[in-house]
Design a protein around this motif. Structure first.
Motif, PDB file in Angstrom:
ATOM      1  N   CYS A   1      -3.095  26.125  28.782  1.00 29.02           N
ATOM      2  CA  CYS A   1      -4.561  25.814  28.803  1.00 29.02           C
ATOM      3  C   CYS A   1      -5.162  26.298  27.630  1.00 29.02           C
ATOM      4  O   CYS A   1      -5.386  27.492  27.409  1.00 29.02           O
ATOM      5  CB  CYS A   1      -5.445  26.201  29.839  1.00 29.02           C
TER       6      CYS A   1
ATOM      7  N   SER B   1      -2.669  26.477  32.888  1.00 35.34           N
ATOM      8  CA  SER B   1      -3.768  25.289  33.468  1.00 35.34           C
ATOM      9  C   SER B   1      -3.940  25.169  34.716  1.00 35.34           C
ATOM     10  O   SER B   1      -2.827  25.271  35.597  1.00 35.34           O
ATOM     11  CB  SER B   1      -3.326  23.796  32.727  1.00 35.34           C
TER      12      SER B   1
ATOM     13  N   CYS C   1     -10.107  24.115  34.991  1.00 36.42           N
ATOM     14  CA  CYS C   1     -10.245  23.061  34.014  1.00 36.42           C
ATOM     15  C   CYS C   1     -11.794  22.601  33.584  1.00 36.42           C
ATOM     16  O   CYS C   1     -12.275  22.421  34.716  1.00 36.42           O
ATOM     17  CB  CYS C   1      -9.325  21.971  34.537  1.00 36.42           C
TER      18      CYS C   1
ATOM     19  N   CYS D   1     -14.467  19.927  28.092  1.00 35.46           N
ATOM     20  CA  CYS D   1     -13.559  20.821  27.287  1.00 35.46           C
ATOM     21  C   CYS D   1     -13.569  20.374  26.056  1.00 35.46           C
ATOM     22  O   CYS D   1     -13.265  19.134  25.723  1.00 35.46           O
ATOM     23  CB  CYS D   1     -12.365  20.764  28.154  1.00 35.46           C
TER      24      CYS D   1
ATOM     25  N   CYS E   1      -5.431  18.900  24.712  1.00 36.20           N
ATOM     26  CA  CYS E   1      -4.972  19.251  25.823  1.00 36.20           C
ATOM     27  C   CYS E   1      -3.571  18.964  26.238  1.00 36.20           C
ATOM     28  O   CYS E   1      -3.139  17.593  26.211  1.00 36.20           O
ATOM     29  CB  CYS E   1      -5.977  19.052  27.026  1.00 36.20           C
TER      30      CYS E   1
HETATM   31  S1  SF4 Z   1      -8.779  20.224  29.540  1.00 30.38           S
HETATM   32 FE1  SF4 Z   1      -9.216  22.005  28.505  1.00 30.38          FE
HETATM   33  S2  SF4 Z   1      -9.586  23.325  30.368  1.00 30.38           S
HETATM   34 FE2  SF4 Z   1      -8.657  21.542  31.122  1.00 30.38          FE
HETATM   35  S3  SF4 Z   1      -6.410  22.296  30.915  1.00 30.38           S
HETATM   36 FE3  SF4 Z   1      -7.001  21.257  29.178  1.00 30.38          FE
HETATM   37  S4  SF4 Z   1      -7.555  22.592  27.641  1.00 30.38           S
HETATM   38 FE4  SF4 Z   1      -7.568  23.849  29.797  1.00 30.38          FE
END
Ligand code: SF4
Length: 608
Positions: free
Chosen positions: A484, A540, A545, A550, A556
């Protein structure tokens, strides 16, 4: 009257010659230059050799009493100047040079001895960098071995007190030049090494001539430094002076003042470092608290705590599933019985139930011709030509046709294939052909991530190579397999304090890995022993999340893998992800019409 000639015995003549030679003053004390050859060091300690130049040779002997004072090792080919007298060896009736002293010609004997000592100690490993010890950050006491009457000691005291006013210095007064110096310096080192609290010792003296510094080349001093139980800083003469103690010591300082700077920390720098460390510790604590809070939030939001009724619903659903599987099992037993009466060990079953979702709109499908697809497995086919060791397997062709017909009919087939059937190819070929013909995904589910990777890294590339049909493949794993980026950024922002060595190394590896990884998949990392624990700091997870809020959503790794899956013809997953997605309401996998379960007999274990 004729002359009467005196007749002498050989012994008399030899004595006469010996006497005549002895009476010649030049031959009683002379120096001869020549090259050593036939050199022999006899067990008695005497040295025997021949001195020679381009035209002549002269035998020489150096008795043990003189040879003991040599500071170098003579050898054949060495040019020397030998001092002694000429005498006669009566037994052989030959004259030879009786040598009192021997020194190398050209290079001084002192330097040759020094070079030889250096080579010997180097061979013993005394200069090896791996022997060097780190100096303590804050020594309790600093020992100093030098002359208390020299300038060096004043420089050391001044610099040390300026850097750390309350530093404790322990002095050992030593003779630092002349014949008594080596023993005195070695004794000083030994003395200070036994004083409680002495964590580092400075040994040295101020500048001087080469001869005045020579004690610091003495083997006794070098061995005392090498065996000293606390780290030693060598500080002999000025920057340009060099002695062997510089090589043996743990640290070489250019001057005695520089040695004090190295051994004694600066109070102002120490205070600054402590302040910075305190502030980084504070930040690290914040980071740990944030992570702990995230873990707590995950626990609180977990279905078991937040939606306990879900558990009941899940069990109800599970019950329905078991009832359904019971029906399938009965069908399978009938088909197995039927199959036993046929030569091929395959069973195909027509049914339209469970496990697959219809595509939105349920549009009609284009059928693939089982005969055309199976032609890829015939000898001489394009696929077979790509593989010189291609083997035609009728059972594999049979299975492929069953799978292709099942795809066309929208039914369910249960296939049991023995080892060596080549079942991967038998379902991959019709799956690819159907998916490309309909531009719709087929999901392949394997029992483990390892099988999933074998399919993607070995079987599918082979197929792509032989099929010459462009198709897209995506691998999808549980989100915990992906890093993540948001968690990672928070971890980096919190700073490096409170990290143990392994965690610091692990973070450095992730930095290097992320620079080259397209997937963010932990399978690419060779995780250290504490890897899984550390990975949980950056994996992740759905509770943490931030979704559409985000900052890293576009890059991502989880989202990227899902976007790729939505565009793929083949989506390769494992049973765990398949089941969890089904339980969560099919939020992850794209809509699919056909599903291939490889090693389906494990599905029950995974589901329970
Ligand atoms: S969207 Fe952002 S918070 Fe969610 S897994 Fe991907 S990087 Fe991580």
């Amino acid at each position: 009257m004729g002359l009467t000639r005196q007749v002498l015995s050989v012994g008399q003549l030899t004595l006469l010659i010996k006497d005549l030679l002895w009476k010649e003053p030049v031959l009683r004390d002379l120096a001869v230059r020549g090259e050593l050859s036939n050199f022999r060091h006899h067990t008695s300690g005497h040295l025997y050799f021949t001195l020679k130049d381009e035209n002549s040779s002269l035998r020489g002997v150096m008795f043990r009493s003189h040879a003991m004072s040599l500071t170098f090792r003579p050898h054949d080919g060495l040019k020397v100047i030998a001092t002694g007298h000429i005498g006669v060896y009566e037994r052989d009736g030959s004259y030879q040079l009786y040598v009192r002293s021997l020194e190398p010609d050209g290079l001084g004997a002192l330097y040759l001895a020094l070079e030889q000592l250096k080579q010997r100690l180097e061979k013993e490993g005394l200069f090896d960098p791996s022997r060097k010890r780190r100096l303590p950050l804050l020594p309790r006491r600093v020992g100093v071995v030098t002359s208390l009457r020299g300038a060096a000691v004043r420089d050391i005291i001044t610099v040390a007190r300026r850097r750390l006013p309350n530093v404790s210095l322990v002095m050992a007064d030593a003779i630092v030049q002349g014949a008594d110096a080596p023993a005195s310096i070695a004794q000083g080192l030994q003395l200070l090494a036994g004083v409680a609290g002495v964590d580092v010792i400075i040994v040295g003296r101020g500048g001087g001539s080469v001869e005045e510094l020579w004690a610091f080349n003495d083997e006794l001093v070098l061995r005392a430094v090498a065996s000293c139980p606390v780290p030693v800083v060598a500080a002999v003469g000025h920057e340009t002076d060099f002695t062997l103690v510089d090589l043996v010591a743990d640290v070489r300082a250019a001057t005695p003042s520089a040695a004090a700077e190295i051994a004694v920390p600066d109070r102002a720098v120490l205070e600054r470092t402590i302040k910075q460390a305190a502030s980084r510790m504070g930040l690290a604590l914040v980071r740990r608290t944030q992570l702990a809070r995230a873990l707590w939030r995950r626990a609180v939001l977990s279905p078991a705590l937040s939606r306990p009724h879900d558990r009941v619903h899940q069990h109800r659903q599970r019950l329905d599933e078991l009832v359904r599987r019971l029906g399938l099992s009965a069908v399978r037993r009938v088909e197995q019985a039927r199959a036993r009466s046929r030569p091929a060990a395959f069973v195909a079953r027509a049914s339209r139930e469970g496990g697959m979702r219809e595509e939105p709109g349920d549009r009609p499908c284009r059928a693939v011709d089982p005969d055309l697809v199976s032609a890829y497995l015939l000898p001489g086919s394009p696929l077979a030509r790509k593989f010189p060791r291609f083997e035609h397997r009728p059972q594999q062709v049979h299975m492929l046709q069953v799978v292709a017909e099942t795809f066309n009919d929208g039914r369910v087939a249960l296939v049991e294939a023995g080892t060596g059937t080549g079942k991967s190819l038998a379902y991959l070929l019709p799956a690819v052909c159907w998916a490309v013909a309909n531009d719709a995904p087929v999901v392949l589910s394997t029992h483990t991530i390892n099988l999933q990777e074998q399919l993607v890294e070995k079987d599918i590339p082979l197929l792509r190579h032989g099929l010459e049909l462009p198709f897209r493949v995506a691998v999808l794993k549980g989100r915990g397999n992906y890093l993540c980026l948001h968690k990672w950024a928070e971890l980096r922002r919190a700073g490096p304090m409170l990290l143990d060595e392994e965690e610091a190394r692990w973070q450095a590896r992730i930095v290097a890995w992320l620079a080259v990884s397209d997937t963010g998949d932990k399978a690419e990392l060779n995780l250290p022993p504490r890897g899984e624990e550390l990975w949980s700091l950056v994996d992740s997870d759905s509770d943490y999340c931030r979704g559409t809020d985000c900052l890293y959503r576009e890059t991502c790794y989880v989202q990227t893998a899902r976007r790729a899956a939505a565009q793929a013809h083949l989506v390769v997953v494992n049973h765990a992800l398949l089941i969890s997605d089904a339980v969560a309401g099919n939020l992850v996998l794209p809509a699919y019409r056909h599903l291939v379960l490889d090693e389906a007999h494990h599905l029950e274990d995974v589901a329970t």
